[in-house]
Motif scaffolding. Structure first.
Motif, mmCIF file in Angstrom:
data_model
loop_
_atom_site.group_PDB
_atom_site.id
_atom_site.type_symbol
_atom_site.label_atom_id
_atom_site.label_comp_id
_atom_site.label_asym_id
_atom_site.label_seq_id
_atom_site.Cartn_x
_atom_site.Cartn_y
_atom_site.Cartn_z
ATOM 1 N N ARG A 223 -4.373 -16.691 7.537
ATOM 2 C CA ARG A 223 -3.436 -15.661 7.064
ATOM 3 C C ARG A 223 -2.796 -16.058 5.729
ATOM 4 O O ARG A 223 -1.628 -15.776 5.462
ATOM 5 C CB ARG A 223 -2.339 -15.381 8.109
ATOM 6 C CG ARG A 223 -2.883 -14.843 9.419
ATOM 7 C CD ARG A 223 -1.763 -14.499 10.384
ATOM 8 N NE ARG A 223 -0.978 -13.375 9.905
ATOM 9 C CZ ARG A 223 -1.296 -12.101 10.069
ATOM 10 N NH1 ARG A 223 -2.423 -11.787 10.713
ATOM 11 N NH2 ARG A 223 -0.518 -11.142 9.620
ATOM 12 N N ASP A 246 0.729 -14.348 0.583
ATOM 13 C CA ASP A 246 2.070 -14.921 0.645
ATOM 14 C C ASP A 246 2.971 -14.489 -0.498
ATOM 15 O O ASP A 246 4.161 -14.809 -0.495
ATOM 16 C CB ASP A 246 1.985 -16.462 0.645
ATOM 17 C CG ASP A 246 1.170 -16.985 1.821
ATOM 18 O OD1 ASP A 246 1.258 -16.381 2.902
ATOM 19 O OD2 ASP A 246 0.449 -17.979 1.644
ATOM 20 N N GLY A 251 1.474 -9.523 -0.615
ATOM 21 C CA GLY A 251 2.244 -10.302 0.352
ATOM 22 C C GLY A 251 3.401 -9.519 0.929
ATOM 23 O O GLY A 251 3.728 -9.640 2.116
ATOM 24 N N GLU A 252 4.026 -8.702 0.087
ATOM 25 C CA GLU A 252 5.153 -7.878 0.551
ATOM 26 C C GLU A 252 4.708 -6.889 1.623
ATOM 27 O O GLU A 252 5.377 -6.720 2.654
ATOM 28 C CB GLU A 252 5.754 -7.134 -0.640
ATOM 29 C CG GLU A 252 6.870 -6.166 -0.272
ATOM 30 C CD GLU A 252 7.318 -5.337 -1.460
ATOM 31 O OE1 GLU A 252 7.772 -4.200 -1.255
ATOM 32 O OE2 GLU A 252 7.198 -5.825 -2.619
ATOM 33 N N SER A 255 3.671 -8.612 4.934
ATOM 34 C CA SER A 255 4.807 -9.100 5.720
ATOM 35 C C SER A 255 5.629 -7.974 6.337
ATOM 36 O O SER A 255 6.656 -8.231 6.947
ATOM 37 C CB SER A 255 5.711 -9.975 4.848
ATOM 38 O OG SER A 255 6.231 -9.221 3.761
ATOM 39 N N GLY A 256 5.222 -6.730 6.165
ATOM 40 C CA GLY A 256 5.935 -5.633 6.822
ATOM 41 C C GLY A 256 6.304 -4.485 5.928
ATOM 42 O O GLY A 256 7.006 -3.559 6.356
ATOM 43 N N ARG A 289 -2.693 -2.013 10.280
ATOM 44 C CA ARG A 289 -1.876 -2.642 11.312
ATOM 45 C C ARG A 289 -2.323 -2.202 12.698
ATOM 46 O O ARG A 289 -2.862 -1.111 12.892
ATOM 47 C CB ARG A 289 -0.396 -2.283 11.130
ATOM 48 C CG ARG A 289 0.249 -2.903 9.903
ATOM 49 C CD ARG A 289 1.760 -2.900 9.991
ATOM 50 N NE ARG A 289 2.347 -3.541 8.812
ATOM 51 C CZ ARG A 289 2.959 -2.899 7.838
ATOM 52 N NH1 ARG A 289 3.085 -1.581 7.901
ATOM 53 N NH2 ARG A 289 3.458 -3.541 6.805
ATOM 54 N N GLU A 293 1.034 -5.955 14.129
ATOM 55 C CA GLU A 293 0.480 -7.067 13.345
ATOM 56 C C GLU A 293 -0.373 -6.529 12.205
ATOM 57 O O GLU A 293 -1.207 -5.652 12.396
ATOM 58 C CB GLU A 293 -0.360 -7.972 14.228
ATOM 59 C CG GLU A 293 -0.959 -9.164 13.482
ATOM 60 C CD GLU A 293 -1.861 -10.004 14.367
ATOM 61 O OE1 GLU A 293 -2.320 -11.060 13.911
ATOM 62 O OE2 GLU A 293 -2.118 -9.589 15.516
ATOM 63 N N THR A 294 -0.129 -7.064 11.004
ATOM 64 C CA THR A 294 -0.913 -6.649 9.839
ATOM 65 C C THR A 294 -2.248 -7.390 9.838
ATOM 66 O O THR A 294 -2.292 -8.619 9.933
ATOM 67 C CB THR A 294 -0.152 -6.947 8.538
ATOM 68 O OG1 THR A 294 1.098 -6.253 8.562
ATOM 69 C CG2 THR A 294 -0.942 -6.465 7.334
#
Length: 666
Positions: A223, A246, A251-252, A255-256, A289, A293-294
């Motif tokens: 990941r 990351d 990354g943004e 992370s959701g 998703r 979970e992505t």
């Protein structure tokens, strides 16, 4: 017959009323027929131009809370100069009416040559979304309150046209979205193949959204990065692009974050941060998703600036949601299938290697199994050649012999040598960029990525197994564990094959020595010569440094024969019963094997202890019936843990030679 005089004001009012009714009927009919808003606006402008007998009529629309207005319809005057014109609301005489949301007549007493007129705001949900303007030349009859009323009525109809157009657009988008989602539900969720799911998701978007590229990224096992799993419109080099999971916009969202629309003219990250293709000027990015979970990202790009709308983004997000669930299910199915296939393949592999004692066949079976389970282009099995301290190719499957057939790194050299030296598996995504490859390179042979594990049994490393791919790929932890399992089973089978080969060699040697002993014993009549012959044969048979035979005499063991390599000291001439290693064998009547003589305190009794290096010791009692008649002992200079087969071999030889019986009377 007399006639009453006609009232010109009443006649004008009747004309306006009739004209308004006809125009309203025509416009409302157009709205119900679903004609485009632009046609309806133009119809309103033309009808008002005739009803009001104005010089010109224009309709302008403004975005919510917008500071400017764009004219979308005009009639009379010079419409070509008005259509498409965008003006600042604050710079017009209509500003007070638009700010207040009330129709008004414009001041007719302006500078000479100016036009008089009226403006009626177009309202939607108490917000001004546009206006209808009517203007007359200064020498014409100015617009009146009745004209302003007609303008206001048609402003309401224009508002209805705007609302109807928006509803129609929303329905069309929803219909398109439902059609795409229905097709997506049949294609995307109708398969449990990960690649088929990815391809179906790309097809669903490609058929309904104009694009330059469409890319489906998936997260790697760690990941940490997003790799391209499927695409439309990329070349080979662009398919190698990876995104960091990351940092940055990717990354943004991983992370959701929510789906985003990017364009050159919009605020926010640059399109190039998520687009692997050159010359992209706008993009959409949505997360894949499932169960919170992505799993990856869905990116669509265009060479046009601001090519996508919020409707397009909503559609992409909906397809991504379906794709995310399908990818998760496909991943679970593929994982279960791969585990089952791997378990079956490993069982078959263990059966095959367990049924052979030929090292080349074991390595061929290991290479075949690894190639099938890991889907690699080639597998190279290497074994350590202790004669020159280099790894040598023992079996190559997939690539031509070429340079890999001559590839012989030392421990620590190259990726294979590093794995051998450190007994640590490693996965290399880019072999050419790996520093370990420089000392013994394999990338010139067409190896782009590799997975290398030690071929070991216990703490002993016998070689390495190298799985190679001609294209760049990321090997997973599960794939590394799979190759490690194959290598361990192959290593154990190789050790067993070597042990069997040694046993066969010793068995053949034993038969040769028995024939030699049988031929020699027939010509020997002296017991001392016979004992010496037995010592010589035992020394050669067990590959020892010294062999000694002791006979029991009273309370001690007396040396009656010995054979030793050149330079070795003579054994003890006599050993008390129960003393030292030799005496313990005679008193206990049991075989004694000592791998490290220096760690056994009983060794200090012997005169040879400390005078020369004797690391390993084997003592076997000699019997005639139940009576202990002597001891035969072997010493070796190298650490050696004698196996039960070794002990059984010398015991059988002693029994066949009837050594215990021959010591009676010595």
């Amino acid at each position: 017959m007399s006639t009453e005089p006609t009232n010109p004001l009443a006649s004008e009012a009747d004309r306006l009323y009739d004209a308004e009714r006809r125009a309203m009927r025509r416009v409302l009919t157009a709205i119900t027929e679903g004609q485009p808003s632009s046609s309806i606006f133009q119809m309103i402008a033309e009808d008002l131009h005739g009803i009001l007998r104005a010089h010109s009529v224009a309709i302008g629309l403004a975005p919510p809370e917008g500071a400017s207005m764009e004219f979308v319809a005009a009639s009379g005057g010079n419409p070509s100069e008005i259509l498409g014109l965008r003006v600042a609301i604050a710079d017009t005489l209509a500003d007070p009416a638009l700010r207040g949301g009330q129709p008004m007549l414009l001041d007719a007493h302006l500078t000479p040559g100016a036009r008089t007129g009226a403006v009626a705001p177009i309202m939607a949900h108490d917000e001004v979304i546009g206006a209808i303007f009517a203007a007359d030349e200064s020498d014409a009859v100015p617009l009146t309150e009745s004209g302003l009323g007609a303008l206001t009525v048609f402003a309401g109809i224009a508002a209805l046209a705007v609302a109807t157009g928006r509803k129609a657009h929303l329905l069309r988008e929803q219909g398109r979205e439902l059609a795409i989602l229905y097709r997506a539900s049949q294609t995307i969720t109708g398969t449990v193949s990960l690649q088929a799911v990815a391809e179906s998701a790309l097809d669903a978007i490609a058929q309904h959204v104009p694009m330059q590229t469409a890319v489906l990224y998936l997260l790697n096992d760690d990941r940490t990065h997003l790799f391209i799993a499927a695409d439309r419109g990329l070349d080979d080099d662009e398919r190698e692009v990876q995104l960091s999971a990351d940092s940055g916009l990717a990354g943004e969202i991983v992370s959701g974050g929510e789906a985003r629309r990017l364009a050159d003219g919009l605020d926010g990250p640059d399109v190039s941060t998520v687009s692997p293709a050159a010359h992209s000027r706008s993009a959409m990015i949505a997360p894949l998703r499932s169960a919170g979970e992505t799993l990856g990202l869905f990116v669509v790009t265009s060479t046009q600036s601001d090519a996508y709308t919020d409707d397009d983004l909503r559609l992409l997000n909906a397809v991504s949601s379906h794709a995310g669930i399908a990818i998760h299910n496909a991943t679970l199915f593929e994982d279960a299938t791969q585990r089952a296939e791997a378990a079956n393949a490993l069982f078959t592999f263990s059966q095959r290697v367990g049924a052979t004692l030929e090292v080349p066949e074991i390595l061929a079976c290991a290479s075949e199994t690894a190639t099938a389970l890991l889907a690699v282009d080639a597998v190279l099995c290497m074994l350590m050649d202790h004669r020159d301290g280099r790894l040598r190719p023992a079996y190559l499957r997939g690539f031509d012999e070429g340079g890999l057939g001559r590839y012989r790194p030392r421990p620590g050299e190259g990726i294979a040598g590093w794995v051998y030296a450190w007994s640590c598996p490693t996965a290399v995504a880019d072999v050419a960029a790996d520093a370990r490859d420089r000392s013994a390179p394999i990338h010139p042979e067409g190896v782009a990525s590799c997975l290398c594990v030690p071929l070991s049994v216990g703490e002993t490393v016998h070689g390495v197994v190298l799985a190679m791919s001609s294209r760049r790929r990321l090997f997973t932890v599960a794939e590394m564990e799979l190759l490690y399992t194959i290598a361990n089973q192959a290593g154990l089978a190789i050790v067993n094959a070597h042990a069997y080969a040694r046993a066969q060699e010793r068995s053949l040697a034993m038969r040769r020595y028995f024939r030699r002993f049988a031929a020699a014993i027939g010509s020997v009549t002296d017991v001392a010569q016979m004992l010496q012959l037995i010592c010589d044969v035992t020394l050669a048979l067990m590959k020892a440094d010294r062999c000694s035979v002791y006979a029991v005499a009273n309370e001690e063991l007396r040396l009656v024969a010995d054979s030793r390599l050149p330079g070795r000291h003579a054994p003890d001439a006599a050993v008390p019963l129960g003393a030292g290693l030799t005496g313990n064998v005679a008193s206990s009547g049991r075989v004694l094997s000592v791998p490290l003589v220096g760690e056994d305190l009983r060794s200090a009794v012997h005169g040879w202890f400390g005078r020369e290096q004797h690391t390993a010791y084997l003592g076997v009692p000699l019997k005639h019936g139940r009576r202990i008649t002597g001891v035969i002992e072997l010493t070796m200079s190298e650490p050696h843990s004698l196996s039960p087969d070794d002990i059984r071999l010398i015991t059988q030889f002693i029994l066949k030679a009837r050594l215990g019986e021959r010591l009676i009377g010595e």
